[in-house]
Design a protein around this motif. Structure first.
Motif, mmCIF file in Angstrom:
data_model
loop_
_atom_site.group_PDB
_atom_site.id
_atom_site.type_symbol
_atom_site.label_atom_id
_atom_site.label_comp_id
_atom_site.label_asym_id
_atom_site.label_seq_id
_atom_site.Cartn_x
_atom_site.Cartn_y
_atom_site.Cartn_z
ATOM 1 N N PHE A 45 0.843 -1.199 0.000
ATOM 2 C CA PHE A 45 0.000 0.000 0.000
ATOM 3 C C PHE A 45 0.881 1.254 0.000
ATOM 4 C CE2 PHE A 45 -2.726 3.225 1.795
ATOM 5 C CZ PHE A 45 -4.019 2.894 1.398
ATOM 6 N N LEU A 59 3.327 11.206 3.030
ATOM 7 C CA LEU A 59 4.006 10.064 3.658
ATOM 8 C C LEU A 59 5.415 10.419 4.125
ATOM 9 C CD1 LEU A 59 2.843 7.158 1.321
ATOM 10 C CD2 LEU A 59 2.076 7.690 3.627
ATOM 11 N N GLN A 67 4.856 4.687 10.229
ATOM 12 C CA GLN A 67 3.624 4.509 11.014
ATOM 13 C C GLN A 67 2.519 3.885 10.167
ATOM 14 O OE1 GLN A 67 2.781 4.767 14.040
ATOM 15 N NE2 GLN A 67 4.723 5.580 14.780
ATOM 16 N N LEU A 68 2.365 4.446 8.945
ATOM 17 C CA LEU A 68 1.249 3.996 8.112
ATOM 18 C C LEU A 68 1.420 2.538 7.705
ATOM 19 C CD1 LEU A 68 -1.398 4.990 6.890
ATOM 20 C CD2 LEU A 68 -0.174 5.449 4.772
ATOM 21 N N ILE A 71 0.284 0.727 10.646
ATOM 22 C CA ILE A 71 -1.165 0.917 10.858
ATOM 23 C C ILE A 71 -1.955 0.085 9.854
ATOM 24 C CG2 ILE A 71 -3.034 2.610 10.514
ATOM 25 C CD1 ILE A 71 -1.182 4.719 11.782
ATOM 26 N N TRP A 75 -4.534 -2.776 10.425
ATOM 27 C CA TRP A 75 -5.920 -2.590 9.956
ATOM 28 C C TRP A 75 -6.364 -3.806 9.129
ATOM 29 C CZ3 TRP A 75 -7.463 -2.124 4.732
ATOM 30 C CH2 TRP A 75 -8.824 -1.887 4.566
ATOM 31 N N TYR A 91 -12.726 2.317 15.144
ATOM 32 C CA TYR A 91 -11.367 2.481 14.617
ATOM 33 C C TYR A 91 -11.426 2.938 13.158
ATOM 34 C CZ TYR A 91 -6.687 0.773 13.217
ATOM 35 O OH TYR A 91 -5.419 0.648 12.721
ATOM 36 N N SER A 95 -10.476 6.652 11.591
ATOM 37 C CA SER A 95 -9.412 6.830 10.588
ATOM 38 C C SER A 95 -9.854 7.887 9.579
ATOM 39 C CB SER A 95 -9.064 5.512 9.902
ATOM 40 O OG SER A 95 -10.075 5.136 9.010
ATOM 41 N N ARG A 98 -9.084 11.142 11.065
ATOM 42 C CA ARG A 98 -7.637 11.390 11.015
ATOM 43 C C ARG A 98 -7.237 11.869 9.604
ATOM 44 N NH1 ARG A 98 -3.302 13.080 12.169
ATOM 45 N NH2 ARG A 98 -1.392 11.911 12.462
ATOM 46 N N HIS A 99 -7.834 11.263 8.584
ATOM 47 C CA HIS A 99 -7.523 11.652 7.208
ATOM 48 C C HIS A 99 -7.946 13.093 6.943
ATOM 49 C CE1 HIS A 99 -7.576 7.141 6.027
ATOM 50 N NE2 HIS A 99 -6.357 7.537 6.342
ATOM 51 N N LEU A 102 -5.519 15.340 8.360
ATOM 52 C CA LEU A 102 -4.283 15.383 7.549
ATOM 53 C C LEU A 102 -4.513 16.078 6.201
ATOM 54 C CD1 LEU A 102 -3.226 11.673 8.043
ATOM 55 C CD2 LEU A 102 -1.780 13.615 8.633
ATOM 56 N N LEU A 104 -6.108 14.883 3.792
ATOM 57 C CA LEU A 104 -5.933 13.882 2.739
ATOM 58 C C LEU A 104 -7.184 13.866 1.868
ATOM 59 C CD1 LEU A 104 -4.348 11.468 1.538
ATOM 60 C CD2 LEU A 104 -5.520 10.014 3.185
ATOM 61 N N PHE A 108 -8.077 9.890 -2.701
ATOM 62 C CA PHE A 108 -6.928 8.989 -2.500
ATOM 63 C C PHE A 108 -7.319 7.813 -1.596
ATOM 64 C CE2 PHE A 108 -4.270 12.838 -3.548
ATOM 65 C CZ PHE A 108 -3.851 12.339 -4.775
ATOM 66 N N TYR A 113 -8.738 1.955 -1.424
ATOM 67 C CA TYR A 113 -9.617 0.786 -1.375
ATOM 68 C C TYR A 113 -9.532 -0.027 -2.670
ATOM 69 C CZ TYR A 113 -11.369 1.725 3.215
ATOM 70 O OH TYR A 113 -11.434 1.880 4.566
HETATM 71 C C1 HEM Z 1 -7.820 1.797 2.257
HETATM 72 C C2 HEM Z 1 -7.616 3.078 2.542
HETATM 73 C C3 HEM Z 1 -7.096 3.517 3.876
HETATM 74 C C4 HEM Z 1 -7.318 2.972 5.103
HETATM 75 C C5 HEM Z 1 -8.172 1.772 5.465
HETATM 76 C C6 HEM Z 1 -6.598 3.764 6.062
HETATM 77 C C7 HEM Z 1 -6.591 3.520 7.414
HETATM 78 C C8 HEM Z 1 -5.967 4.326 8.325
HETATM 79 C C9 HEM Z 1 -6.036 4.128 9.755
HETATM 80 C C10 HEM Z 1 -6.787 2.998 10.451
HETATM 81 C C11 HEM Z 1 -5.315 5.107 10.331
HETATM 82 C C12 HEM Z 1 -5.066 5.310 11.841
HETATM 83 C C13 HEM Z 1 -6.068 6.294 12.381
HETATM 84 C C14 HEM Z 1 -5.880 6.600 13.849
HETATM 85 O O1 HEM Z 1 -4.776 6.443 14.357
HETATM 86 O O2 HEM Z 1 -6.870 7.031 14.450
HETATM 87 C C15 HEM Z 1 -4.760 5.927 9.279
HETATM 88 C C16 HEM Z 1 -3.935 7.017 9.457
HETATM 89 C C17 HEM Z 1 -3.241 7.607 8.431
HETATM 90 N N1 HEM Z 1 -3.445 7.443 7.088
HETATM 91 FE FE1 HEM Z 1 -4.741 6.172 6.249
HETATM 92 N N2 HEM Z 1 -5.927 4.749 5.392
HETATM 93 C C18 HEM Z 1 -6.212 4.641 4.064
HETATM 94 C C19 HEM Z 1 -5.742 5.433 3.047
HETATM 95 C C20 HEM Z 1 -4.700 6.327 3.208
HETATM 96 C C21 HEM Z 1 -4.008 6.952 2.107
HETATM 97 C C22 HEM Z 1 -4.321 6.770 0.629
HETATM 98 C C23 HEM Z 1 -3.064 7.737 2.666
HETATM 99 C C24 HEM Z 1 -2.123 8.588 1.890
HETATM 100 C C25 HEM Z 1 -0.909 8.672 1.980
HETATM 101 C C26 HEM Z 1 -3.155 7.599 4.115
HETATM 102 C C27 HEM Z 1 -2.371 8.258 5.044
HETATM 103 C C28 HEM Z 1 -2.510 8.167 6.404
HETATM 104 C C29 HEM Z 1 -1.656 8.841 7.353
HETATM 105 C C30 HEM Z 1 -0.478 9.745 7.024
HETATM 106 C C31 HEM Z 1 -2.118 8.496 8.633
HETATM 107 C C32 HEM Z 1 -1.562 8.961 9.979
HETATM 108 C C33 HEM Z 1 -0.461 8.090 10.438
HETATM 109 C C34 HEM Z 1 0.029 8.470 11.831
HETATM 110 O O3 HEM Z 1 -0.844 8.662 12.706
HETATM 111 O O4 HEM Z 1 1.212 8.629 11.991
HETATM 112 N N3 HEM Z 1 -4.157 6.735 4.392
HETATM 113 N N4 HEM Z 1 -5.185 5.431 8.085
#
Ligand code: HEM
Length: 383
Positions: A45, A59, A67-68, A71, A75, A91, A95, A98-99, A102, A104, A108, A113
C-alpha cells in the motif's frame, strides 16, 4: 476528535450489506491467509502511494511512512479477524477523521480501497481453492464496500462539521459588534433633532443593523438544521402552523395581516421532524407576510393531496407582487432576496427543511395574483 460515532448508521450499512457480525460469513478458514498477508499489504500500500507525488509528500512528513505501514498492516489484520466489532467500527470511522485532519483528499482514500481490493483478489487467487474463489471474493468485496461507506460517512460528517463550525464561529463573532452598534445608534438617535439628516442616517444604520441581526439568527437556524438527523413522526399540521404563527406574530410580522387557514381534514398530517417542520412553516409565513400587498394584506394557508401518492401538500398564498422568473429559479440560492430588508435565507432554510424531510418546495404566481409557495411532504400511510 471526540465526536460521537454514528453506530446506528454504521450498523444499518452492515445489515444492508448482509455482513452480520454474529453469523458465519463464508470466509471460514480462509481468514488466516488474509491475516498472514497483513505485513505485505502494509508495504504494498505504502509503495503504491509513494509513487504518487501528492501522497508521497504526506508520507514523507515525520515518520508517517513507517507509522502507516504498521497501521495498515494492523488494519488489514483486524479487518479479517475482528468481524466488524463495535471497536473495529470505531477504529475505521476514526481513521476518516484522522484523514480529514491530515487534509488527505478522500479520492486517494477511495483509490486506497481499489488497491486493497486488488491485493485481496491476489490473496484469493494464491490461497483459496478455485471452487471457493468466487464466493470468498464476493464476501471480501462486500466487506470493502462497507469500509468505503464508513470512510465516506466519516469524511462527509467531519468536513460538514468543520464548515458548520466555521459558519457558526463567524455568526458568533459578528453578533457582539451588532449589539454594540445597535445600542450606540439608538442612543445617538435619541439625541438627534427629529427629522434631521443625522436622525435619518441613524434610522438607516439601525435598519441595516437589524437586518444583520436577523441574518445572524437565520444563519443559526440554517446551521442548526444539520445538528441531528430528522425524525419521521406524524405531525398535526394545525399544531405546527399555530406554533409557526405565534413565533411570527410575536415579532410583529403579522400586524395588520389577515391570516386564514383552510386545512383539508383528509390531508392535515405530515410525516417529518416536528421542529424542522415548524421552522419550515415559520419562514414561509414570515416570507408571505412580509411580501404581502399593503392595500390588501392577506395570507391564506391551505392543504390538500400531494402531486404523488403518499404525499400531502401545504400551500401558502399571499397577495402582492407575483414572483419573477428569477425569484423562482433562485429559490434555493442563499442571499437572493426580492425584499429590501430581507436576508435571503428564509426560503433556502424552508427548502432545506423540506428536502431533509423528503419533501420539496416550489414557488409560483398565485392564480389570482400574489404568490403561492407549495410544500410537498410525506404523509402517513392511509389506513
Ligand atoms: C484503504 C484506505 C485507507 C485505510 C483503510 C486507512 C486507514 C488508516 C487508519 C486505520 C489510520 C489510523 C487512524 C488513527 O490512528 O486514528 C490511518 C492514518 C493515516 N493514514 Fe490512512 N488509510 C487509508 C488510506 C490512506 C491513504 C491513501 C493515505 C495517503 C498517503 C493515508 C495516510 C494516512 C496517514 C499519514 C495516517 C496517519 C499516520 C500516523 O498517525 O502517523 N491513508 N489510516
Amino acid at each position: 476528535m471526540n465526536d460521537p460515532i454514528p453506530f446506528d448508521r454504521l450498523n444499518f450499512f452492515l445489515e444492508h450489506l448482509e455482513l452480520d457480525p454474529d453469523s458465519p460469513d463464508g470466509l471460514g478458514a480462509h481468514r488466516a491467509a488474509f491475516q498472514q498477508a497483513g505485513g505485505e499489504f502494509g508495504r504494498h500500500f505504502c509503495q503504491y502511494f509513494l509513487a504518487i507525488e501528492r501522497t508521497r509528500l504526506i508520507l514523507e512528513q515525520g515518520d508517517n511512512l513507517a507509522q502507516l505501514e504498521k497501521i495498515l498492516a494492523q488494519w488489514f489484520h483486524g479487518l479479517f479477524s475482528q468481524n466488524f466489532s463495535q471497536e473495529f467500527l470505531a477504529y475505521l470511522w476514526n481513521s476518516g477523521a484522522r484523514h480529514v485532519q491530515l487534509s488527505l483528499d478522500q479520492r486517494f482514500v477511495n483509490m486506497g480501497y481499489a488497491v486493497t481490493r486488488d491485493f485481496c483478489h491476489g490473496v484469493i487467487e494464491k490461497s483459496v481453492p478455485s471452487a471457493e474463489q468466487e464466493q470468498v471474493a464476493k464476501v471480501v468485496d462486500r466487506m470493502l464496500d462497507f469500509c468505503i461507506l464508513v470512510a465516506t460517512d466519516s469524511f462527509i460528517t467531519m468536513t460538514s462539521r468543520c464548515d458548520r463550525s466555521m459558519i457558526e464561529g463567524i455568526a458568533h463573532q459578528v453578533r457582539n459588534p451588532i449589539t454594540v452598534i445597535g445600542g450606540n445608534i439608538r442612543r445617538l438617535q435619541k439625541q438627534a433633532e427629529p427629522g434631521s439628516p443625522a436622525q435619518q442616517s441613524y434610522d438607516m444604520v439601525l435598519k441595516e443593523n437589524q437586518r444583520l441581526e436577523r441574518m445572524v439568527g437565520d444563519i443559526a437556524a440554517y446551521t442548526g438544521l444539520f445538528q441531528d438527523e430528522p425524525l419521521s413522526e406524524p405531525c398535526d399540521l394545525a399544531v405546527l402552523l399555530e406554533e409557526a404563527r405565534s413565533w411570527v406574530a410575536a415579532r410583529g410580522l403579522l400586524d395588520g395581516v389577515e391570516l386564514t387557514m383552510e386545512l383539508d381534514p383528509a390531508h392535515s398530517v405530515a410525516l417529518g421532524d416536528r421542529e424542522e417542520l415548524v421552522l419550515l412553516l415559520r419562514y414561509l409565513l414570515e416570507n408571505a407576510a412580509e411580501a404581502v400587498e399593503a392595500s390588501e394584506p392577506l395570507v391564506r394557508v391551505s392543504s390538500g393531496p400531494g402531486s404523488t401518492p403518499g404525499f400531502m401538500e401545504v400551500a401558502i398564498h399571499n397577495t402582492g407582487r407575483p414572483p419573477s422568473q428569477e425569484d423562482m429559479e433562485q429559490l434555493l440560492s442563499p442571499f437572493h432576496s426580492s425584499k429590501p430588508m430581507g436576508t435571503g435565507l428564509g426560503l433556502p432554510i424552508s427548502a432545506l427543511a423540506a428536502r431533509r424531510n423528503l419533501g420539496a418546495l416550489s414557488l409560483r404566481p398565485g392564480p389570482r395574483g400574489g404568490a403561492v409557495c407549495l410544500v410537498e411532504l410525506p404523509a402517513p400511510p392511509e389506513n
